[in-house]
Design an enzyme around this catalytic site. Structure first.
Site, mmCIF file in Angstrom:
data_model
loop_
_atom_site.group_PDB
_atom_site.id
_atom_site.type_symbol
_atom_site.label_atom_id
_atom_site.label_comp_id
_atom_site.label_asym_id
_atom_site.label_seq_id
_atom_site.Cartn_x
_atom_site.Cartn_y
_atom_site.Cartn_z
ATOM 1 N N ASP A 135 78.443 -47.553 -4.137
ATOM 2 C CA ASP A 135 77.504 -46.443 -3.913
ATOM 3 C C ASP A 135 77.475 -46.018 -2.448
ATOM 4 O OD1 ASP A 135 75.756 -44.488 -4.676
ATOM 5 O OD2 ASP A 135 73.995 -45.789 -4.763
ATOM 6 N N ILE A 189 55.911 -41.816 -0.365
ATOM 7 C CA ILE A 189 56.889 -41.389 0.631
ATOM 8 C C ILE A 189 58.256 -41.138 0.017
ATOM 9 C CG2 ILE A 189 55.736 -42.507 2.580
ATOM 10 C CD1 ILE A 189 57.650 -44.863 2.279
ATOM 11 N N GLY A 190 58.364 -41.301 -1.289
ATOM 12 C CA GLY A 190 59.636 -41.046 -1.938
ATOM 13 C C GLY A 190 59.500 -41.122 -3.441
ATOM 14 N N CYS A 191 60.520 -40.626 -4.133
ATOM 15 C CA CYS A 191 60.509 -40.690 -5.589
ATOM 16 C C CYS A 191 61.933 -40.610 -6.097
ATOM 17 C CB CYS A 191 59.663 -39.570 -6.177
ATOM 18 S SG CYS A 191 60.206 -37.921 -5.698
ATOM 19 N N GLY A 192 62.077 -40.907 -7.355
ATOM 20 C CA GLY A 192 63.387 -40.864 -7.983
ATOM 21 C C GLY A 192 63.252 -41.258 -9.427
#
Length: 448
Positions: free
Chosen positions: A162, A49-52
């Site tokens: 951040d 459901i996600g990546c980085g």
């Protein structure tokens, strides 16, 4: 294309929370005899459901409770491993309103895995859903909560560094905390109180740019060491982004990324607060003037800042009922779209929050009490290590590993250093980290 969307280059997906047993384990896990990938004794790994740069985010399920979780997987051979640092920071934060729960950390085959509570969409996703403008009431409900959220982080001797809409998520629809704004991703956090000496870190200059350029403080652009004041200034910029729909320093072009960040900082300094906050309540300008005047070592008066907005909230006749602009709209989730029913807003939660507001109003404006550190609950594990891991005055440090998001359409983040002249037109000042895949937009195409 609509001008409000012109400067929005985002990609990536993400975020997290789970349920079940908490723990830090050295016991290796991986594929079971049935071929199902497991993390720990009870978390089944599901779809991506996600990546980085950190690796992947997977939807997971607690097989003991049937509750969905989020699982961050980082290759053990990662060039810049950071997942264990994030875990340690969550542990340091402990229990607090709007802090994601971490349930497990340990090996999973060739990966390190961290199991977290599954959360809802980010404020950036909800901003899109609301045609890229929030009402004053919604912004004030967000602002009041996030001042408290940042106060809590600071009370744990951490500065966040951040701030961006992608790092603030609502709870998962149907969850009792669904309307609470959560803070996530502590990959850039740092201890501002030295754990050895118990003293504030020293003031320094010529520091690398750490954070998200669109929202970071003016002093951060100037290379000054960040402290509590910078987190609050970045929040102020984000509040105005929500009210205005965009900021004056968005969409600036340059031949190199270094020049672009210089332009962003120059434009921030050249934009008077009165111009930035024009046509909006004076309290928005008062907030920014206050946080920009804070000394590097000074503890912010969080009560004063909250009271600015709670008093404005009352004068406008608003009710803190969690009726955000996105209520009634269909919210995307990794396990299917959910209609956000206004009736789901808990009356009890609304009353509790109004009580908190009243309590804040009764406190004097010069009261500078720290957040009660006794709120920590030992069974809520969270964490990360404070370390200034990134050097170099020309590097903009971004989420998780100090690299920039250049709107990579496949991974959502890029390894390109700030000095790289390539893809300047698709470089975005933000780093997306929401829990589900966002629609990619290319700035090059939009600026034609």
């Amino acid at each position: 294309m609509d001008n409000k969307k012109k400067d929005k280059d985002k990609s990536d997906d993400r975020m997290a929370r789970p349920s079940g047993r908490s723990g830090h384990s050295t016991r290796g896990t991986g594929s079971s005899s049935s071929g199902v990938l497991m993390v720990g004794p009870n978390f089944r790994v599901g779809k991506k459901i996600g990546c980085g740069n950190f690796g992947e985010l997977r939807l997971g399920k607690n097989l003991y409770t049937n509750e969905y979780v989020a699982i961050k997987l980082e290759p053990m051979k990662s060039r810049a491993p950071q997942l264990h640092l994030e875990y340690r920071f969550y542990k340091q934060l402990g229990s607090g309103d709007g802090i994601p729960q971490v349930y497990y950390f340990g090996p999973c085959g060739k990966y390190n895995a961290m199991v977290l509570e599954l959360l809802g969409p980010s404020l950036e996703d909800l901003f899109d859903l609301c045609d890229r403008t929030f009402s004053l009431k919604t912004v004030l409900m967000i602002a009041i909560q996030l001042i408290s959220r940042m106060e809590y982080v600071h009370s744990k001797n951490l500065i966040y560094r951040d701030v961006k809409p992608e790092n603030f998520l609502i709870g998962r629809p149907g969850n009792k905390a669904q309307q609470v704004i959560h803070i996530i991703d502590f990959g850039l956090a740092k201890e501002y109180i030295d754990p050895e000496t118990k003293k504030h870190i020293p003031y320094r200059e010529h520091k690398s740019l750490t954070g998200t350029a669109r929202y970071m403080s003016i002093n951060t652009h100037l290379g000054k060491e960040q402290s509590r004041r910078d987190d609050l200034e970045a929040l102020g910029h984000m509040f105005m982004y929500f009210l205005r729909g965009s900021l004056p320093w968005q969409g600036l072009k340059a031949d190199t990324l270094k020049e672009r960040y210089q332009k962003i900082g120059d434009t921030k300094r050249a934009t008077p607060i009165e111009v930035l906050c024009e046509n909006f309540p004076e309290e928005m300008a008062t907030y920014l003037r206050y946080v920009r005047r804070l000394d590097f070592f000074e503890k912010p008066d969080y009560d004063y800042l909250r009271k600015l907005f709670t008093d404005l909230f009352d004068r406008k006749g608003y009710m803190f009922d969690y009726e955000y602009d996105w209520i009634g709209k269909q919210l995307p989730t990794p396990v299917g779209a959910v209609q956000q029913d206004p009736a789901l807003s808990s009356n009890r939660e609304a009353h509790q929050h109004r009580d908190k507001i009243q309590q804040s109003k009764n406190q004097s404006a010069d009261h500078r009490a720290a957040w009660d550190s006794q709120q920590a609950n030992p069974h809520h594990l969270r964490a990360h290590l404070a370390a200034d891991r990134h050097g170099g005055s020309v590097q903009v440090v971004s989420s998780t590993n100090g690299e920039l998001n250049t709107d990579d359409p496949t991974a959502g983040r890029s390894n390109a250093p700030i000095t790289a002249p390539t893809e300047v037109e698709v470089m975005d000042e933000t780093k997306c980290c929401c829990f589900f895949k966002r629609r990619k937009r290319k700035t090059i195409q939009r600026h034609k």
